[in-house]
Each structure stands twice: as structure tokens, then as C-alpha cells.
Design an enzyme around this catalytic site. Structure first.
Site, PDB file in Angstrom:
ATOM      1  N   ASN A 123       1.045  -0.746  -0.263  1.00  0.00           N
ATOM      2  CA  ASN A 123      -0.199   0.060  -0.057  1.00  0.00           C
ATOM      3  C   ASN A 123       0.538   0.951   0.008  1.00  0.00           C
ATOM      4  O   ASN A 123       0.438   2.687   0.496  1.00  0.00           O
ATOM      5  CB  ASN A 123      -1.060  -0.083   0.694  1.00  0.00           C
ATOM      6  CG  ASN A 123       0.047  -0.023   2.479  1.00  0.00           C
ATOM      7  OD1 ASN A 123       0.950  -0.510   2.657  1.00  0.00           O
ATOM      8  ND2 ASN A 123      -1.099   0.140   3.279  1.00  0.00           N
TER       9      ASN A 123
ATOM     10  N   ARG B 116       4.047   7.433  11.358  1.00  0.00           N
ATOM     11  CA  ARG B 116       3.873   7.304  12.863  1.00  0.00           C
ATOM     12  C   ARG B 116       4.123   8.186  13.276  1.00  0.00           C
ATOM     13  O   ARG B 116       4.881   9.473  13.402  1.00  0.00           O
ATOM     14  CB  ARG B 116       4.494   6.496  12.882  1.00  0.00           C
ATOM     15  CG  ARG B 116       5.240   5.304  12.851  1.00  0.00           C
ATOM     16  CD  ARG B 116       3.424   3.997  13.125  1.00  0.00           C
ATOM     17  NE  ARG B 116       3.311   2.873  12.273  1.00  0.00           N
ATOM     18  CZ  ARG B 116       3.033   2.891  10.850  1.00  0.00           C
ATOM     19  NH1 ARG B 116       2.032   3.333   9.751  1.00  0.00           N
ATOM     20  NH2 ARG B 116       2.685   1.307  10.607  1.00  0.00           N
TER      21      ARG B 116
ATOM     22  N   GLN C 226      -3.535   4.456  18.803  1.00  0.00           N
ATOM     23  CA  GLN C 226      -4.773   4.425  17.574  1.00  0.00           C
ATOM     24  C   GLN C 226      -6.074   2.862  18.333  1.00  0.00           C
ATOM     25  O   GLN C 226      -5.696   2.625  18.969  1.00  0.00           O
ATOM     26  CB  GLN C 226      -3.770   3.945  16.110  1.00  0.00           C
ATOM     27  CG  GLN C 226      -3.040   5.273  15.661  1.00  0.00           C
ATOM     28  CD  GLN C 226      -2.765   4.970  14.108  1.00  0.00           C
ATOM     29  OE1 GLN C 226      -2.457   5.981  13.260  1.00  0.00           O
ATOM     30  NE2 GLN C 226      -3.397   3.412  14.008  1.00  0.00           N
TER      31      GLN C 226
ATOM     32  N   HIS D  49      -6.353   6.191  10.434  1.00  0.00           N
ATOM     33  CA  HIS D  49      -5.303   6.108   9.504  1.00  0.00           C
ATOM     34  C   HIS D  49      -6.211   5.122   8.421  1.00  0.00           C
ATOM     35  O   HIS D  49      -6.161   3.871   8.738  1.00  0.00           O
ATOM     36  CB  HIS D  49      -5.061   4.870  11.057  1.00  0.00           C
ATOM     37  CG  HIS D  49      -3.637   4.886  10.480  1.00  0.00           C
ATOM     38  ND1 HIS D  49      -2.262   4.820  10.871  1.00  0.00           N
ATOM     39  CD2 HIS D  49      -2.994   5.269   8.983  1.00  0.00           C
ATOM     40  CE1 HIS D  49      -0.891   4.064  10.494  1.00  0.00           C
ATOM     41  NE2 HIS D  49      -1.592   4.604   9.068  1.00  0.00           N
TER      42      HIS D  49
END
Length: 383
Positions: free
Chosen positions: A144, A282, A311, A330
Site C-alpha cells: 500500500n 507514524r 490508535q 489511519h
């Protein structure tokens, strides 16, 4: 037989989809550097389906249960994960919804031999502890990367052109053009720099070149001279050297001891007033409160990204309400297109591991008691 614990995000609020906006997605066979896309022996899902949520199960259940293995799929990263870990052989999770495999958790999981990231970025695993425990850590490298690069370009344009507030004017029934354009600029001619120029960072640079911007980068591995010449890149030995020259900075580095907390008050203060900062890497690479202060003072003109710590971010996380931001959950690497690749790559890794054959070197982060494969290139440890 193996027990596999898969930690995935919840299904949509309205329930698992019964149809999708598109009937198909493009088939990607190779990535820009020539690496082949994931190539499992077969798949048990429809490309373009929602695979990253609990009901999607990464398309793994039929494959695993047909061989007698046990698949447990959960969304609870705390109590349920702790309950399932002691007899787990494999843990699979996503950077978007990470199962934090701390040293303490690894110590309580004596059977755990393999941690797979369905996507890229394995910093939610304590790599030092994984090395000590003799575990293998793997991720679906490059699956990705382009998805994230597209998201970065979208966020840069969204901030510079003041897109989100302007869209909100329309939603609210307004038409005040002055309010919209008072913070809107052209990207053309700006200086844009990336902290790290690996797969994502280089893809961002390539996508920005046609905008007639001045491109900068810093990375501990310098790009080939031919690439620097092709994209007219200016190399800087460090982020501290680069950021004072930039109008836009995008962070595309992995999180490790050298990058944690990099964007604090000192580095932010060295940037030009009115710089835009994008972070899809990050959250802990940036100091949470320093980012808020820089936006409130006007040192940063905008901050956008989709990475948070922890998260999911709590409701009172200050990045939800700070001025001039373009934050998203995210999602940059979890488009339905990307999910097809990282689900297929997860299956490819499992096919190799369960059959005792080598996992692709590109997918390895930790193996044989050391950083390996992609991990040896991107990460550092304290051991």
C-alpha cells in the site's frame, strides 16, 4: 495445528457492505521497482471487497480452517487480545488498527512464532523483544505504498489550497469567497521536502514533480544519481538541514529510535513560518503538543496526516481540535484497492510459513534473531 489471532478494525456502522461503489479494481502485477505484487497460490475473496474489518477476515478463514488451523478474529486490542495470546502461534494485525505486541505481551505468549502486519510498518511490535524471543516478524512490503503516496499528495493540496474549510462553506450553505481564499495558495513554485525517500517518499516525489515544485529529500540511504537528476532533487544530510528550505514537509520515515520525537519544538522552530507539515508515517515521529503549539502560534500553516498515538485516538486527543488541520483516521494505506494486495500478501506469507518454506525476503522485518529483509534496510533496534 496452529492458532492464528487476527486483530482487525470494526465493520462499518451500517453493517458489512452488500455492494460497492465500483464493480472492479485495476489489477496491479508489479510495483514501480519491479517487485511483483503478492502472489499466493489462490485467494478466497473478491478483489475490491472490504477485507480489513472483522467480517472481512482478510479472506483467510476458508484457507486456514480447511487445513485444520484455528482462526480467531477480534477487534478488541486489549482484553480479548490478552486472553487469546497465551496459546497463539501467529498474530496478524494492521498498522491502521495495531495489536501492540509489547515485550510484556510477547513474554506472556510462549508459543508465538510469527507476527504479520497486514500492510506496512511493524513498529507496533517490539522488535527487540521479537528478536530475543526468536520470532519472525513480516509485513506486506510495498502493498500500500502507492496508496499512502496518493494520500500525501491529496493532503498537501488540501492544506495549501484550503480545500476542507472551503468545502465546509458549501455544506453550511454559504458562498463567502473571501473566507475561502484568505488561506489559499498555489503549490506551484514551492519547495517540498520529504523526510525519507524510500518507496513512499520516492513515490511522493515522483507525483509532485509535474506540479513544478522544487523537490528536496533526506534519507540515510541516498538515492541513485540518475534519480536525483531525473527529478531535479536536492539532497540534505539530515531533516534539520532540509526543513528550513521547505514550504511543505512530508514525513515518510519508519518509527524507530532515531526518528521518535524528531519533530519537536526545536525542529519545528527552525522551519519557515507558514510551513505545511504532512505526516502519514507514524504519530510519534512528531511531538503531539509541539504540533499543537506550532499551529496555534502560526509557525505551521497546517498539519495533516492520518497517524495517531495511540490508535484509535481518544475523543479528547488535541489533534482533533487544533487549528488548521486536515487529520483523518489511519486510512491512507487501507483503500479497498490496497486491501486486496495486503490481504493477498498476508495469505502468501502464511502459505510459506505453514508449509515451512522461506518467506519472501522483501516481506521480512525480523527473522533468525536479527533484523532481516526490508527490516534491515528500514529499522534500527537498541540491541
Amino acid at each position: 495445528m496452529a492458532k492464528l489471532v487476527c486483530v482487525l478494525y470494526d465493520d462499518p456502522a451500517a453493517g458489512y457492505p452488500t455492494s460497492y461503489a465500483r464493480d472492479d479494481i485495476p489489477a496491479i502485477e508489479r510495483y514501480p521497482d519491479g517487485q511483483t505484487a503478492p502472489s499466493p497460490k489462490s485467494i478466497d475473496f473478491t478483489p475490491g471487497a472490504l477485507l480489513g474489518s472483522v467480517s472481512g477476515e482478510l479472506g483467510l478463514r476458508s484457507f486456514l480452517e480447511s487445513q485444520g488451523h484455528t482462526l480467531v478474529v477480534i477487534s478488541d486490542k486489549e482484553a480479548a487480545l490478552d486472553r487469546e495470546l497465551p496459546d497463539a502461534d501467529v498474530v496478524i494485525s494492521q498498522p491502521f488498527w495495531p495489536a501492540y505486541l509489547t515485550a510484556e505481551r510477547i513474554a506472556k505468549a510462549p508459543k508465538l512464532k510469527l507476527a504479520i502486519t497486514a500492510g506496512i510498518g511493524s513498529d507496533h511490535v517490539d522488535l527487540d523483544a521479537a528478536i530475543d524471543a526468536g520470532m519472525t516478524v513480516a509485513e506486506v512490503t510495498y502493498s500500500n505504498s502507492i496508496s499512502v503516496a496518493e494520500h500525501v499528495v491529496m493532503m498537501i493540496l488540501g492544506l495549501v489550497r484550503n480545500y476542507l474549510p472551503s468545502h465546509q462553506v458549501v455544506v453550511d450553505g454559504g458562498w463567502n469567497i473571501a473566507d475561502c481564499v484568505a488561506r489559499s495558495y498555489d503549490l506551484e513554485g514551492m519547495h517540498v521536502g520529504t523526510v525519507a525517500a524510500g518507496r513512499i517518499g520516492t513515490a511522493v516525489l515522483r507525483r509532485l514533480a509535474p506540479f513544478d515544485v522544487q523537490l528536496h529529500y533526506t534519507d540515510r540511504h541516498r538515492l541513485p544519481e540518475s534519480v536525483e537528476r531525473e527529478l531535479n532533487l536536492t539532497f540534505h544530510p539530515s531533516a534539520a538541514d532540509m526543513v528550513p528550505h521547505c514550504d511543505v514537509v512530508t514525513i515518510n520515515a519508519p518509527l524507530h529510535p532515531e526518528t521518535e520525537g524528531l519533530f519537536g519544538d526545536e525542529l519545528l522552530g527552525s522551519m519557515k513560518r507558514g510551513t505545511y507539515l504532512i505526516n502519514t508515517a507514524r504519530a510519534k515521529i512528531a511531538d503531539r503538543d509541539a504540533i499543537v503549539r506550532a499551529l496555534e502560534s502560526g509557525q505551521l500553516a497546517g498539519y495533516a496526516g492520518d497517524v495517531w498515538y495511540p490508535q484509535p485516538a481518544p475523543a479528547d486527543h488535541p489533534w482533533r481540535t487544533m487549528p488548521d488541520h486536515g487529520m483523518t483516521p489511519h486510512i491512507s494505506g487501507s483503500s479497498l484497492s490496497a486491501q486486496t494486495r495486503y490481504a493477498a500478501g498476508t495469505r502468501e506469507i502464511l502459505e510459506s510459513w505453514l508449509s515451512g518454506t522461506p518467506i519472501r525476503d522483501e516481506y521480512l522485518i525480523v527473522d533468525g534473531g536479527r533484523l532481516a529483509g526490508a527490516g534491515a534496510h528500514a529499522y534500527s533496534t537498541t540491541v
